[in-house]
Design a protein around this motif. Structure first.
Motif, short mmCIF file in Angstrom:
data_model
loop_
_atom_site.label_atom_id
_atom_site.label_comp_id
_atom_site.label_asym_id
_atom_site.label_seq_id
_atom_site.Cartn_x
_atom_site.Cartn_y
_atom_site.Cartn_z
N ASN A 108 -59.50 52.99 6.37
CA ASN A 108 -58.31 52.27 6.82
C ASN A 108 -57.16 52.37 5.81
OD1 ASN A 108 -59.53 51.32 9.23
ND2 ASN A 108 -60.56 49.70 8.06
N LEU A 109 -56.81 53.57 5.46
CA LEU A 109 -55.73 53.77 4.49
C LEU A 109 -54.40 53.33 5.07
CD1 LEU A 109 -56.59 57.23 2.91
CD2 LEU A 109 -57.04 54.96 2.00
N SER A 110 -53.57 52.78 4.21
CA SER A 110 -52.25 52.34 4.63
C SER A 110 -51.40 53.54 5.03
CB SER A 110 -51.56 51.59 3.48
OG SER A 110 -50.19 51.39 3.76
N PRO A 111 -50.66 53.44 6.14
CA PRO A 111 -49.77 54.54 6.55
C PRO A 111 -48.76 54.91 5.47
CG PRO A 111 -50.04 52.96 8.34
CD PRO A 111 -50.67 52.35 7.13
N ILE A 118 -49.26 54.80 2.23
CA ILE A 118 -49.94 55.63 1.23
C ILE A 118 -50.14 57.05 1.76
CG2 ILE A 118 -52.09 55.94 -0.06
CD1 ILE A 118 -52.35 52.93 -0.21
N LEU A 119 -50.55 57.16 3.02
CA LEU A 119 -50.75 58.48 3.62
C LEU A 119 -49.45 59.27 3.64
CD1 LEU A 119 -53.14 57.79 6.64
CD2 LEU A 119 -53.66 59.00 4.53
N PHE A 120 -48.34 58.59 3.98
CA PHE A 120 -47.05 59.25 4.03
C PHE A 120 -46.66 59.80 2.66
CE2 PHE A 120 -42.41 58.95 3.45
CZ PHE A 120 -42.01 59.90 4.38
N VAL A 121 -46.83 58.98 1.63
CA VAL A 121 -46.46 59.40 0.28
C VAL A 121 -47.36 60.54 -0.20
CG1 VAL A 121 -46.33 58.68 -2.13
CG2 VAL A 121 -45.47 57.17 -0.34
N VAL A 122 -48.68 60.40 0.03
CA VAL A 122 -49.62 61.42 -0.44
C VAL A 122 -49.37 62.75 0.28
CG1 VAL A 122 -52.05 62.10 -0.50
CG2 VAL A 122 -51.38 59.77 -1.12
#
Length: 322
Positions: free
Chosen positions: A27-30, A32-36
């Protein structure tokens, strides 16, 4: 008419399926996913494209470009609004404004960009059947032993057209037929009758264009045959190589699907024919020839066949010197 593409993420298998399940379970934060994704896409794009700009057209680069551009636009927007807010001495909601601008830009882009699925509604679509400049209309400066000559050799007996196993297995190719095809291409390219004379002409042409020297091959000069073993980077991991395993996984009997079954890269037969001609007919020493892929490990199904006939050739890759 082109049928619409349907993608079902639940049908993914193998490594992609494991990545899908990992993302679902954590359940990763959107954010965090966007930045990564944005950061990795930017680094990947710059590292690949700056040394060779033409790579920007590669499918992997075209896939990374939207993540990179969105990430950069977001950062620039945040920085710009922060500066403006500082000068105005007002407490603006920088993140909300930046996100709103980014979403607005995405909506506008989507609105003005035709969807690929819209082609399904075009009943009179016209498809190209050839190059825009028509056949046999070459362009550029012709080079080569016979400038501009291109040789194509075709023989349906060269490979097993009903292949159901790994393409490099002996039952899927005819070494004798491939040898005749390669000999025909080598002799027809410079227009000579013998393999030895043909290679001499090609070496002379190479030296003239690259070094402005009018001579053929000189004994002692080194020849490197660069092969493609890209899939070895994923298949032949450090752990696998540590066990001395440099071969493909065994295919289950009767199965038409299996790991890497669709991979198509350097196989034994073409390189074997090059070695036979250069060593047996041109007279080049085995120790003056190297074969390998500097970026990837060499598969055992290639090495076993080449080394059995030419053990003194240097076989190299990213793992070992030889």
């Amino acid at each position: 008419m082109i049928a619409p593409l349907k993608f079902d993420i639940d049908k993914l298998r193998g490594r992609l399926a494991r990545i899908r399940e990992w993302l679902r379970n954590h359940n990763l934060s959107p954010k965090i996913l966007f930045v990564v994704l944005g950061f990795l896409s930017t680094i990947w794009f710059l590292v690949r494209v700056i040394p060779k700009p033409s790579r920007a057209t590669y499918p992997c680069m075209r896939a990374a470009a939207p993540f990179m551009s969105g990430f950069i636009v977001y950062l620039l927007t945040v920085a710009g609004i922060t500066v403006v807010a500082g000068k105005m001495k007002r407490n603006l909601h920088v993140r909300w404004i930046s996100t709103s601008i980014l979403i607005f830009g995405v909506i506008i882009t989507a609105a003005i960009t035709p969807s690929s699925t819209s082609l399904t509604y075009i009943t009179d679509a016209k498809f190209k059947t050839g190059p825009d400049d028509e056949p046999n209309q070459p362009f550029g400066t012709a080079v080569g032993a016979i400038p501009g000559r291109v040789v194509w050799v075709w023989d349906t007996l060269a490979v097993n057209r009903n292949c159901r196993s790994y393409y490099f297995n002996p039952e899927n190719y005819n070494q004798e037929v491939i040898g005749k095809m390669f000999r025909a291409s080598v002799t027809r390219l410079p227009g000579k009758s013998s393999v030895r004379r043909s290679w001499d002409i090609m070496f002379r042409d190479f030296n003239k264009r690259k070094h402005n020297v009018e001579r053929g091959y000189v004994r002692g000069e080194k020849i490197f045959i660069k092969i493609n073993q890209t899939s070895g980077r994923g298949r032949l991991t450090t752990a696998v190589r540590a066990k001395g395993n440099y071969h493909y996984p065994a295919q289950r009997s009767g199965k038409t699907r299996g790991p890497y079954l669709g991979t198509c890269e350097t196989a034994p037969y073409i390189v074997l024919e090059i070695l036979r001609q250069l060593i047996n007919e041109v007279g080049i020493n085995q120790s003056d020839i190297a074969v390998g892929d500097p970026q990837n490990p060499t598969f055992g199904h290639n090495y076993d066949i080449w080394a059995a006939e030419f053990p003194d050739v240097i076989y190299t890759d990213r793992t070992f010197g030889t």
